[in-house]
Design an enzyme around this catalytic site. Structure first.
Site, PDB file in Angstrom:
ATOM      1  N   LYS A  21     -62.281  18.905   2.288  1.00  0.00           N
ATOM      2  CA  LYS A  21     -63.158  17.803   2.814  1.00  0.00           C
ATOM      3  C   LYS A  21     -64.603  18.616   2.707  1.00  0.00           C
ATOM      4  CE  LYS A  21     -61.399  15.096   2.249  1.00  0.00           C
ATOM      5  NZ  LYS A  21     -60.497  14.738   1.190  1.00  0.00           N
ATOM      6  N   SER A  22     -64.804  19.762   1.990  1.00  0.00           N
ATOM      7  CA  SER A  22     -66.044  20.508   1.817  1.00  0.00           C
ATOM      8  C   SER A  22     -66.457  20.314   0.586  1.00  0.00           C
ATOM      9  CB  SER A  22     -65.901  21.944   2.117  1.00  0.00           C
ATOM     10  OG  SER A  22     -65.474  22.263   3.585  1.00  0.00           O
ATOM     11  N   TRP A  26     -65.357  18.256  -6.267  1.00  0.00           N
ATOM     12  CA  TRP A  26     -66.453  18.489  -7.042  1.00  0.00           C
ATOM     13  C   TRP A  26     -66.429  19.766  -7.577  1.00  0.00           C
ATOM     14  CZ3 TRP A  26     -72.001  18.625  -4.685  1.00  0.00           C
ATOM     15  CH2 TRP A  26     -73.124  18.580  -5.619  1.00  0.00           C
ATOM     16  N   HIS A  83     -56.750  26.218   0.164  1.00  0.00           N
ATOM     17  CA  HIS A  83     -57.545  26.085   1.436  1.00  0.00           C
ATOM     18  C   HIS A  83     -57.310  27.417   2.259  1.00  0.00           C
ATOM     19  CE1 HIS A  83     -59.079  22.047   0.233  1.00  0.00           C
ATOM     20  NE2 HIS A  83     -57.809  21.441   0.857  1.00  0.00           N
ATOM     21  N   ARG A 103     -69.318  23.246   4.199  1.00  0.00           N
ATOM     22  CA  ARG A 103     -70.225  22.182   4.344  1.00  0.00           C
ATOM     23  C   ARG A 103     -70.622  21.835   5.691  1.00  0.00           C
ATOM     24  NH1 ARG A 103     -67.772  16.135   2.938  1.00  0.00           N
ATOM     25  NH2 ARG A 103     -70.004  14.984   2.592  1.00  0.00           N
ATOM     26  N   TYR A 175     -72.360  22.827   0.243  1.00  0.00           N
ATOM     27  CA  TYR A 175     -72.204  21.390  -0.249  1.00  0.00           C
ATOM     28  C   TYR A 175     -73.767  20.906  -0.321  1.00  0.00           C
ATOM     29  CZ  TYR A 175     -71.007  16.359  -0.744  1.00  0.00           C
ATOM     30  OH  TYR A 175     -70.862  15.232  -1.210  1.00  0.00           O
ATOM     31  N   ARG A 244     -65.344   9.149  -1.531  1.00  0.00           N
ATOM     32  CA  ARG A 244     -65.877   8.311  -0.467  1.00  0.00           C
ATOM     33  C   ARG A 244     -67.260   7.978  -0.733  1.00  0.00           C
ATOM     34  NH1 ARG A 244     -67.436   7.863   5.038  1.00  0.00           N
ATOM     35  NH2 ARG A 244     -68.131  10.302   4.971  1.00  0.00           N
ATOM     36  N   LYS A 245     -68.112   8.647  -0.172  1.00  0.00           N
ATOM     37  CA  LYS A 245     -69.523   8.569  -0.305  1.00  0.00           C
ATOM     38  C   LYS A 245     -70.329   9.602  -0.938  1.00  0.00           C
ATOM     39  CE  LYS A 245     -70.107   5.715   3.859  1.00  0.00           C
ATOM     40  NZ  LYS A 245     -70.912   5.631   5.117  1.00  0.00           N
ATOM     41  N   GLY A 246     -69.900  10.797  -0.601  1.00  0.00           N
ATOM     42  CA  GLY A 246     -70.635  11.950  -1.267  1.00  0.00           C
ATOM     43  C   GLY A 246     -71.836  12.258  -0.841  1.00  0.00           C
TER      44      GLY A 246
HETATM   45  P1  A3P Z   1     -67.153  12.243   1.949  1.00  0.00           P
HETATM   46  O1  A3P Z   1     -65.845  11.918   2.489  1.00  0.00           O
HETATM   47  O2  A3P Z   1     -68.298  12.706   2.847  1.00  0.00           O
HETATM   48  O3  A3P Z   1     -67.560  11.221   0.938  1.00  0.00           O
HETATM   49  P2  A3P Z   1     -62.862  17.431  -1.021  1.00  0.00           P
HETATM   50  O4  A3P Z   1     -62.929  17.118  -2.297  1.00  0.00           O
HETATM   51  O5  A3P Z   1     -63.031  19.012  -0.206  1.00  0.00           O
HETATM   52  O6  A3P Z   1     -61.312  16.996  -0.488  1.00  0.00           O
HETATM   53  O7  A3P Z   1     -64.107  16.838  -0.285  1.00  0.00           O
HETATM   54  C1  A3P Z   1     -64.101  15.412  -0.161  1.00  0.00           C
HETATM   55  C2  A3P Z   1     -65.813  15.213  -0.070  1.00  0.00           C
HETATM   56  O8  A3P Z   1     -66.332  15.528  -1.192  1.00  0.00           O
HETATM   57  C3  A3P Z   1     -65.967  13.517   0.277  1.00  0.00           C
HETATM   58  O9  A3P Z   1     -66.922  13.392   0.994  1.00  0.00           O
HETATM   59  C4  A3P Z   1     -65.994  13.176  -1.348  1.00  0.00           C
HETATM   60  O10 A3P Z   1     -66.733  11.771  -1.399  1.00  0.00           O
HETATM   61  C5  A3P Z   1     -66.991  14.200  -1.610  1.00  0.00           C
HETATM   62  N1  A3P Z   1     -67.180  14.294  -3.164  1.00  0.00           N
HETATM   63  C6  A3P Z   1     -65.913  13.959  -3.960  1.00  0.00           C
HETATM   64  N2  A3P Z   1     -66.242  14.317  -5.440  1.00  0.00           N
HETATM   65  C7  A3P Z   1     -67.640  14.574  -5.415  1.00  0.00           C
HETATM   66  C8  A3P Z   1     -68.592  14.798  -6.238  1.00  0.00           C
HETATM   67  N3  A3P Z   1     -68.438  14.886  -7.462  1.00  0.00           N
HETATM   68  N4  A3P Z   1     -70.023  15.350  -5.904  1.00  0.00           N
HETATM   69  C9  A3P Z   1     -70.406  15.094  -4.530  1.00  0.00           C
HETATM   70  N5  A3P Z   1     -69.349  14.845  -3.502  1.00  0.00           N
HETATM   71  C10 A3P Z   1     -68.097  14.662  -4.054  1.00  0.00           C
END
Ligand code: A3P
Length: 278
Positions: A21-22, A26, A83, A103, A175, A244-246
């Site tokens: 989730k960091s 992306w 990870h 992050r 991030y 989710r929200k990014g």
């Molecule tokens: P949020 O839950 O805060 O929205 P991971 O890819 O390591 O599983 O992390 C997921 C997090 O990265 C989520 O954060 C997700 O929304 C965000 N994310 C995914 N794609 C992204 C992108 N293209 N740009 C920025 N953030 C992104």
């Protein structure tokens, strides 16, 4: 154990390292799109039909079928993601370039709770205590270091220390800084991966195109990334749960001030003297 015994990356390979989730999704998208930019145009790009996780699978996936994969048949360089904490990464992996992304742990934790809750089949979107996942219990575990792949702070510090030892082999990203200036981070990433953008590419807007292609708003709208099907038992999270929200600072909607201060205090204490600023 299989990875430790059998993962033998080539020096040309690239390893993406993150805590869950960091921003792994992306980083996978940006590095894949950059490395393979000469193979695809925007109109027939693999991201139109594949998730970033299909384009850059987790290393663990290669070793999860009780057989030892022959990774040498993969094109060189290949991008792998994992990870794994530094302490569990086989020494051989240090021969290839590592991109580490971290992050703010407050946002990482909130993102993790939502992800697990979605994946396990319920939604924590509007409440702090849900049927599926108890936020305060999860918070207690996270702050005490009970996390998949080890304590969050040890994870960051392991790779930070290695990046100080071998700065040419470990690129360290955050991030929040990528969100602030994705373009210059992408230039550094391309340089680090050995495929810097040429003057012509800069002039033709290739850097901006890749940033736009991999942006949260763009990827989230692609049909394959909207898929809600998943299975906790089969270790398959729904593709949509990675988008989710990014946003930076969404923790404010879910954590109390007390919780936020506690995580900040742990982070300051753990990073103290490391040279890594928070
Ligand atoms: P949020 O839950 O805060 O929205 P991971 O890819 O390591 O599983 O992390 C997921 C997090 O990265 C989520 O954060 C997700 O929304 C965000 N994310 C995914 N794609 C992204 C992108 N293209 N740009 C920025 N953030 C992104």
């Amino acid at each position: 154990m299989a990875i430790q015994a059998h993962f033998k990356p080539r020096p040309s390979d690239i390893l993406l390292l993150t805590s869950p989730k960091s921003g792994t999704t992306w980083l996978k998208a940006l590095s894949f799109a950059t490395l393979h930019r000469h193979s695809f145009s925007l109109s027939d790009h693999p991201f139109l039909t594949n998730t970033p996780h299909q384009c850059v699978p987790f290393l663990e996936r290669f070793f999860s079928h009780r057989t030892i994969p022959n990774l040498n048949v993969l094109p060189s360089p290949t991008i792998f993601a994992t990870h794994l904490p530094f302490s569990l990464l086989p020494q051989r992996a240090l021969r290839c370039r590592i991109v580490f992304l971290w992050r703010d742990p407050k946002d990482t934790f909130v993102s993790l709770c939502h992800f697990l809750d979605r994946w396990m089949g319920s939604s924590a979107e509007h409440t702090s205590t849900t049927q599926g996942l108890d936020l305060s219990k999860a918070f207690q575990m996270f702050s005490q270091g009970t996390s998949a792949f080890g304590p969050f702070w040890d994870h960051v510090l392991g790779y930070w220390t290695e990046s100080l030892r071998s700065p040419e082999m470990v690129l360290f990203f955050r991030y929040e800084e990528m969100i602030e200036d994705a373009v210059s981070h992408l230039r550094r990433l391309a340089q680090f991966m050995g495929c810097p953008f040429s003057m012509e590419e800069e002039r033709d807007g290739v850097v901006d195109d890749i940033v736009q292609l991999c942006s949260f708003d763009n990827l989230r709208e692609v049909e394959v990334n909207k898929d809600n099907k998943g299975s906790f038992e089969e270790k398959r999270p729904p593709a949509s749960s990675f988008f989710r929200k990014g946003k930076v600072g969404d923790w404010v909607n879910y954590l109390s001030m007390e919780m936020a201060e506690k995580l900040d205090a742990i982070t300051k204490e753990k990073l103290h003297g490391s040279g890594l600023t928070f």
